[in-house]
Design an enzyme around this catalytic site. Structure first.
Site, PDB file in Angstrom:
ATOM      1  N   ASP A  29      27.241  60.890  16.155  1.00 30.25           N
ATOM      2  CA  ASP A  29      26.845  59.534  16.504  1.00 30.25           C
ATOM      3  C   ASP A  29      25.560  59.133  15.802  1.00 30.25           C
ATOM      4  OD1 ASP A  29      28.979  59.498  18.103  1.00 30.25           O
ATOM      5  OD2 ASP A  29      27.887  59.349  20.006  1.00 30.25           O
ATOM      6  N   GLU A  31      24.277  60.237  12.954  1.00 31.94           N
ATOM      7  CA  GLU A  31      24.477  59.949  11.528  1.00 31.94           C
ATOM      8  C   GLU A  31      25.074  58.560  11.351  1.00 31.94           C
ATOM      9  OE1 GLU A  31      26.380  63.123   8.781  1.00 31.94           O
ATOM     10  OE2 GLU A  31      26.172  64.030  10.774  1.00 31.94           O
ATOM     11  N   TYR A  32      26.048  58.283  12.220  1.00 30.65           N
ATOM     12  CA  TYR A  32      26.691  56.973  12.151  1.00 30.65           C
ATOM     13  C   TYR A  32      25.643  55.873  12.353  1.00 30.65           C
ATOM     14  CZ  TYR A  32      29.813  53.079  13.138  1.00 30.65           C
ATOM     15  OH  TYR A  32      30.451  51.860  13.102  1.00 30.65           O
ATOM     16  N   ASP A  33      24.832  56.060  13.393  1.00 31.40           N
ATOM     17  CA  ASP A  33      23.794  55.072  13.700  1.00 31.40           C
ATOM     18  C   ASP A  33      22.867  54.823  12.532  1.00 31.40           C
ATOM     19  OD1 ASP A  33      24.629  54.599  16.169  1.00 31.40           O
ATOM     20  OD2 ASP A  33      23.016  55.657  17.213  1.00 31.40           O
ATOM     21  N   SER A  78      60.598  37.401  22.489  1.00 29.71           N
ATOM     22  CA  SER A  78      60.470  38.199  23.718  1.00 29.71           C
ATOM     23  C   SER A  78      61.655  39.166  23.753  1.00 29.71           C
ATOM     24  CB  SER A  78      60.374  37.286  24.939  1.00 29.71           C
ATOM     25  OG  SER A  78      61.618  36.745  25.241  1.00 29.71           O
ATOM     26  N   LEU A  79      61.809  39.886  24.823  1.00 30.80           N
ATOM     27  CA  LEU A  79      62.842  40.924  24.859  1.00 30.80           C
ATOM     28  C   LEU A  79      63.794  40.694  26.016  1.00 30.80           C
ATOM     29  CD1 LEU A  79      60.510  44.019  24.308  1.00 30.80           C
ATOM     30  CD2 LEU A  79      62.122  43.112  22.637  1.00 30.80           C
ATOM     31  N   GLU A 107      60.354  53.237  22.485  1.00 30.14           N
ATOM     32  CA  GLU A 107      58.893  53.142  22.470  1.00 30.14           C
ATOM     33  C   GLU A 107      58.397  52.773  23.866  1.00 30.14           C
ATOM     34  OE1 GLU A 107      57.788  50.097  19.687  1.00 30.14           O
ATOM     35  OE2 GLU A 107      59.074  50.916  18.127  1.00 30.14           O
ATOM     36  N   LYS A 109      56.590  50.507  26.488  1.00 31.15           N
ATOM     37  CA  LYS A 109      56.300  49.077  26.594  1.00 31.15           C
ATOM     38  C   LYS A 109      54.906  48.924  27.183  1.00 31.15           C
ATOM     39  CE  LYS A 109      58.376  44.708  27.918  1.00 31.15           C
ATOM     40  NZ  LYS A 109      57.301  44.066  28.649  1.00 31.15           N
ATOM     41  N   ASP A 111      51.604  47.433  28.576  1.00 29.26           N
ATOM     42  CA  ASP A 111      51.374  46.263  29.415  1.00 29.26           C
ATOM     43  C   ASP A 111      50.066  45.576  29.051  1.00 29.26           C
ATOM     44  OD1 ASP A 111      51.996  44.431  31.282  1.00 29.26           O
ATOM     45  OD2 ASP A 111      51.542  45.680  33.026  1.00 29.26           O
ATOM     46  N   TYR A 216      53.253  47.637  16.467  1.00 31.04           N
ATOM     47  CA  TYR A 216      54.612  48.168  16.401  1.00 31.04           C
ATOM     48  C   TYR A 216      55.558  47.359  15.525  1.00 31.04           C
ATOM     49  CZ  TYR A 216      54.851  44.730  20.151  1.00 31.04           C
ATOM     50  OH  TYR A 216      54.716  43.601  20.893  1.00 31.04           O
ATOM     51  N   LYS A 302      62.726  48.006  32.352  1.00 25.83           N
ATOM     52  CA  LYS A 302      61.521  47.824  33.178  1.00 25.83           C
ATOM     53  C   LYS A 302      61.524  48.818  34.338  1.00 25.83           C
ATOM     54  CE  LYS A 302      59.782  43.844  31.388  1.00 25.83           C
ATOM     55  NZ  LYS A 302      60.001  42.487  31.847  1.00 25.83           N
ATOM     56  N   CYS A 395      30.999  45.550  66.783  1.00 23.66           N
ATOM     57  CA  CYS A 395      30.758  46.249  65.522  1.00 23.66           C
ATOM     58  C   CYS A 395      30.875  47.766  65.725  1.00 23.66           C
ATOM     59  CB  CYS A 395      29.360  45.903  65.017  1.00 23.66           C
ATOM     60  SG  CYS A 395      28.889  46.863  63.578  1.00 23.66           S
ATOM     61  N   CYS A 398      27.004  49.065  65.158  1.00 20.82           N
ATOM     62  CA  CYS A 398      25.872  48.724  66.025  1.00 20.82           C
ATOM     63  C   CYS A 398      26.310  48.146  67.360  1.00 20.82           C
ATOM     64  CB  CYS A 398      24.948  47.736  65.317  1.00 20.82           C
ATOM     65  SG  CYS A 398      25.682  46.115  65.111  1.00 20.82           S
ATOM     66  N   CYS A 413      29.788  41.260  61.235  1.00 19.71           N
ATOM     67  CA  CYS A 413      28.683  41.651  62.106  1.00 19.71           C
ATOM     68  C   CYS A 413      27.453  40.960  61.561  1.00 19.71           C
ATOM     69  CB  CYS A 413      28.490  43.169  62.078  1.00 19.71           C
ATOM     70  SG  CYS A 413      26.899  43.672  62.780  1.00 19.71           S
ATOM     71  N   CYS A 418      21.866  46.158  61.782  1.00 24.12           N
ATOM     72  CA  CYS A 418      23.067  47.007  61.880  1.00 24.12           C
ATOM     73  C   CYS A 418      22.956  48.198  60.919  1.00 24.12           C
ATOM     74  CB  CYS A 418      24.286  46.157  61.536  1.00 24.12           C
ATOM     75  SG  CYS A 418      25.804  47.103  61.439  1.00 24.12           S
TER      76      CYS A 418
END
Ligand code: AMP
Ligand code: ZN
Length: 652
Positions: A29, A31-33, A78-79, A107, A109, A111, A216, A302, A395, A398, A413, A418
């Site tokens: 990290d 080195e990257y920085d 759509s499917l 594959e 699906k 979400d 995909y 599904k 409550c 209390c 309450c 309390c």
């Protein structure tokens, strides 16, 4: 310089790809920085040479006015859905009529929501949502902040690719926890969260929320011959492609994959809602063609919703920080979404009435994503008793009488003393978005509170190491660590304190706006209602709540106690950037300062990213010495620590 800039961009993009997409970073990290910072400073010097694929485009905020419409060159489809094996068999029959030897690629699906990315000569030029399939929204700036989307391709290709942008479960939980603490509505599921994030006008929010993608489809004309080879190509080009897929030559094999994934689904770090089955050959796909809205060569199976029946054993009522009393059902244990569930929320007293949940009922529990399980409804046919659930009058903490306000769904309450409310308030005070005291979590607070060591937030700052040592499991080291974390929290910018006080309707965002405006809490406490209400982003509800809070007896005493304990009540400005000049450095102030007061000097140091400590040790990085500095200066010299004067600090 142009050469170096382009070299850095190439390197950093490669490292980012290794890190985000392949999970196999080849550099540390830091080195990257370092390389990243070099690039930033070159870009500051030569703004005209900033490359279009520079990783610096991924961070930082831009507030957009809105999104423009985006006309898709190739429509998104759509499917067709299937909910049973029979429906898959019917699909298979239709396909085999034309292609008896068809092979399917199965594959996951994902979400999330569909995105379309267009590259010209290898550079990302546009990213869009699906919209109605032919016109979407141009969300290019936001998609550039999604870290696994390549800004450039290794070859100068002109192509359009499609995929799913989603929020990993872990990020979803984190975002919702944050929203809950701020009194904002939680996202119902990761898909809503991803959609909400991509429609954000503030691109910095997108950068923060850790969205990811799986691509995909190559929507532009391709020379590939199968879905599988398209995925391999996309992966080679640097796109994130899901490896969890399988070729199947029959519905039996498809079904095996479905069953296997159903088992493993809950261990995946992202949500899926089914399996997409696609005819693998692209030539066959073309032959099969489309119906009005969906391809004939694919179908989405599904998963059934995760719901289970359980028996209601009893109901616990617990008091939250604001006095709201929440019912939780104890249930006979059931397996749900990969875990054993024996408790589920009943939300509030009105929910119980609305769903007519009775004693010993059989109920349906469900769990969407990693969200806490909830009771969905009653199975009335299995009712054994007509007796209504008992709703508490008093409550549970209390024993004062509970109120059910007309405009609220909750029982409350309202006793300010309390114990449950105080304890929850302490937990909130120490929590991450409030004072962020590491080590002071719910369990420790509970012990401190029940042993009478702390009874209000100011009491946290009076705690001594010896007292912490009395706690179970606390040793010298852990006690010191917690003590130091408490002391360090005194230096927080005051919006954390304001949020931590747990004033109703005052979330962390409102706290920040308030302090940007009034600079410190004592000034805010004196502000009048209209002034507060008129501030952009606030309003009368917040203003009224603040007003009554500051009018309460006790509030002034509490603030005085906090101040006496050395807790900072002032706003320290913008959150310090990770690359601030003194970031991570421990600095000690000593001696008399000429032009700055001690507080000003300390605030300046904090803004520059420093930790300000009170005594010199081996861990000190820098000492700022004023006139007549004594033993601290001597010690710094002895330890060979860098020493600077006030003038030096002012020039920073
Ligand atoms: P639906 O919204 O139920 O009609 O399903 C179609 C959507 O599924 C597409 O628009 C994609 O956004 C989404 N999807 C998720 N994963 C995939 C995948 N592997 N292949 C195709 N579509 C997918
Ligand atoms: Zn109470």
């Amino acid at each position: 310089m142009k050469n170096r800039m382009s070299e850095l961009v190439t390197l950093l993009n490669r490292y980012a790809h290794e890190y985000y997409t392949k999970d196999t970073p080849s550099v540390s990290d830091s080195e990257y920085d370092q390389l990243y910072r070099e690039l930033v400073s070159l870009e500051e010097k030569y703004p005209n040479d900033i490359l279009p694929d520079s990783p610096t485009h991924r961070v930082g905020g831009k507030v957009l006015d809105g999104f423009e419409k985006y006309q898709h060159q190739y429509p998104l489809y759509s499917l067709q859905d299937a909910f049973s094996r029979a429906e898959l068999e019917a699909f298979d029959e239709r396909v085999r009529k034309e292609f008896p030897e068809a092979i399917y690629l199965c594959e996951l699906k994902i979400d999330g929501l569909s995105i379309s990315l267009s590259y010209e000569n290898g550079i990302l030029v546009a990213g869009a949502t699906r919209g109605d399939g032919s016109i979407g929204e141009n969300i290019t700036e936001n998609l550039k902040r999604v870290k696994d989307i390549p800004l450039t391709l290794p070859q100068p290709l002109t192509m359009t690719v499609r995929g799913e942008c989603y929020m990993p479960k872990a990020s979803f939980d984190e975002v919702n926890r944050f929203r809950q603490e701020n009194g904002e509505a939680e996202f119902a599921n990761p898909r809503n969260a991803a959609a909400g994030t991509l429609r954000q006008l503030d691109t910095a929010v997108v950068a923060k929320r850790n969205l990811s993608t799986f691509l995909y489809q190559e929507a532009s004309p391709t020379t590939e011959v199968s879905q599988e080879s398209v995925l391999k190509k996309l992966s080679k080009l640097g796109f994130a492609v899901n490896d969890n897929r399988v070729l199947a030559s029959s519905i039996d094999q498809v079904w095996n994959f479905i069953e296997k994934i159903s088992q493993e689904r809950n261990k995946l770090p992202y949500e899926i809602d089914g399996i997409v089955i696609k005819v693998n050959s692209l030539a066959a796909q073309e032959e099969l063609g489309f119906t009005v809205k969906a391809p004939k060569w694919a179908i989405a199976y599904k998963f059934p919703a995760e719901e289970k029946e359980a028996k209601l054993l009893s109901v616990d009522w617990t008091v939250g920080r604001t006095g709201v009393v929440t019912p939780t059902a104890n249930l006979t244990p059931v397996q749900l979404a990969g875990t054993t569930v024996s408790r589920a929320t009943l939300h509030n007293v009105d929910y119980i009435k609305e769903k007519d949940i009775r004693k010993d009922d059989t109920v349906i529990v469900y769990k969407a994503g990693d969200i806490i399980p909830a009771v969905l409804r009653v199975v009335e046919t299995k009712r054994v008793s007509e007796e209504k659930l008992a709703v508490p009058k008093y409550c549970p903490s209390c024993e004062s009488e509970l109120l059910h306000f007309e405009d609220e769904v909750a029982l409350r309450c309202i006793n300010p003393l309390c114990p449950a409310q105080i304890r929850e308030g302490l937990i909130h005070f120490a929590s991450r978005d409030a004072m962020n005291i590491t080590g002071l979590g719910p369990a420790v607070v509970e012990k401190l509170f029940s042993q009478g060591l702390v009874s209000d937030v100011a009491g946290i700052y009076r705690l001594q190491v010896e007292e912490l040592l009395q706690l179970e499991n606390f040793k010298e080291k852990s006690a010191n660590k917690l003590y130091n974390a408490i002391q360090a929290s005194r230096e927080n910018s005051a919006e954390r304190l304001l949020f931590g006080l747990g004033i109703r309707h005052v979330g962390s965002k409102a706290s920040r706006i308030l302090l940007e405006h009034f600079h410190d809490i004592p000034t805010l406490a004196k502000a009048d209602l209209d002034t507060i209400a008129s501030i952009d982003g606030l309003g009368l509800v917040i203003a009224t709540s603040l007003h009554s809070y500051f009018e309460q007896e006790g509030t002034q005493t509490l603030l005085a106690e906090l101040q006496e304990a050395g807790v900072n009540l002032a706003y320290l400005g913008e959150k310090v950037a990770a690359d601030a000049i003194l970031s991570g450095k421990t600095v000690v102030l000593t001696g008399k300062l000429e032009t700055l007061t001690r507080t000003q000097a300390r605030e300046k140091l904090l803004r520059l990213g420093a930790n300000v400590a009170s005594s010199v040790s081996k861990k000190t990085d820098l000492v700022i010495a004023g006139a007549d500095a004594g033993s601290k200066l001597a010690k710094a010299q002895e330890l060979g620590i860098e020493i600077q004067n006030e003038e030096w600090l002012e020039q920073l």
